[in-house]
Design a protein around this motif. Sequence first.
Motif, short mmCIF file in Angstrom:
data_model
loop_
_atom_site.label_atom_id
_atom_site.label_comp_id
_atom_site.label_asym_id
_atom_site.label_seq_id
_atom_site.Cartn_x
_atom_site.Cartn_y
_atom_site.Cartn_z
N THR A 1 0.86 -1.05 -0.07
CA THR A 1 -0.02 -0.04 0.11
C THR A 1 0.92 1.24 -0.06
OG1 THR A 1 -1.86 -1.28 1.03
CG2 THR A 1 -1.81 1.17 1.37
N GLY B 1 2.14 1.73 -3.58
CA GLY B 1 1.07 2.43 -4.31
C GLY B 1 0.85 3.88 -3.99
N ASP C 1 -6.35 -0.85 -4.87
CA ASP C 1 -5.33 -1.39 -3.35
C ASP C 1 -6.41 -2.54 -3.17
OD1 ASP C 1 -4.01 -2.17 -1.32
OD2 ASP C 1 -4.06 0.11 -0.51
N ILE D 1 -3.02 -4.11 -6.46
CA ILE D 1 -2.18 -4.55 -5.39
C ILE D 1 -3.23 -5.50 -4.61
CG2 ILE D 1 -1.92 -4.08 -3.04
CD1 ILE D 1 -1.21 -1.13 -3.82
#
Length: 339
Positions: free
Chosen positions: A56, A59, A185, A217
């Motif tokens: 995360t 990202g 995500d 992700i």
Amino acid sequence: MNRDTLIEAKNLSVRYPLGRSMFGAKAFLNAVDNVSLSIRKGSFFGLVGESGSGKTTLGRALLKAAPISEGEVTYHDGEKGFDLNGLKGAALKDYRKRAQLIFQDPYAALSPRMTVRDIIAEPLEVMGITRNRAETDARVREIAAKCRLNLEHLRRFPHAFSGGQRQRISIARALVSGPRFIVADESVAALDVSIQADVLNLLKQIQKDMGIGFLFISHDLSVVAHVCDEVAVLYLGQIVETAPTRQLFARPRHPYTSALLSAIPALDPDAPKTAEKLEGEIPSPANPPPGCKFHTRCRFARAECKTTVPALREIAPGHRAACHFAEEFDFTRSAAASA
Ligand code: SF4
């Protein structure tokens, strides 16, 4: 930067200060550690790893929503380019139109006090993209239809919708500003399996129709196999393996990837159980092990793994792995059933 590349990170690190250690030295948590990757225009790039691996944060750093402590991130979509280091003010606002995020939890991501129309319209109003209400409404309807939302539902509030429908509202909100890059995500992790397929197919359709590049992700490799063109595996903030998806599934070159692949449940209940148990917990990024960061959990570890950091090197065309013995061991056996 290659003409096909949409966004590129070079030696990117994200560190958070933790105060001082007991010896007075400054301590840091290395959430992302010296990561280099590039995502092609209109492609689906998967980022996998356990919870706490830094997915995360990486990202968010690519969206300029987490601090870039070291390294470079550059973006170019053919029309406009940005260097994310030092990006602020009007240029950052412009980048926000082009790079968006779809959140994991469709229940927490939507304000319960706003109608679906207002949720989707908000980025247009905040970023000053449309000039009047009629223009905003036309754009909201266009994007809602693309995301297969019933236009009659635009006046309702989020509580009236299921998880899948709410995620489609979140996707519409991310799309409305016309982005060229989206970070998704764990966008299907909170959904039932049947709804996951529906949302994944919608994302694939959007990628095809609108030519958007995705950073997808996930901790679920079976989902990644379904949608991604390329995959990077992250462990303690570092990429340990990256390759085109088929190549990575067919022949993993890192024991961590092999263990993740072997944990995918087989469709055949009678298939022999091949899951490799990953021993122990992922170590703290505030105090990572020396040498290869994976050596505390690796069943192939040797003495040099505890002292020497393995470089991320090319093992085959487009396939890179950070293991001293990537060519030596056959990591495929345990992952074979899942692949
Ligand atoms: Fe395991 Fe050593 Fe390879 Fe690290 S370098 S993954 S510890 S075999």
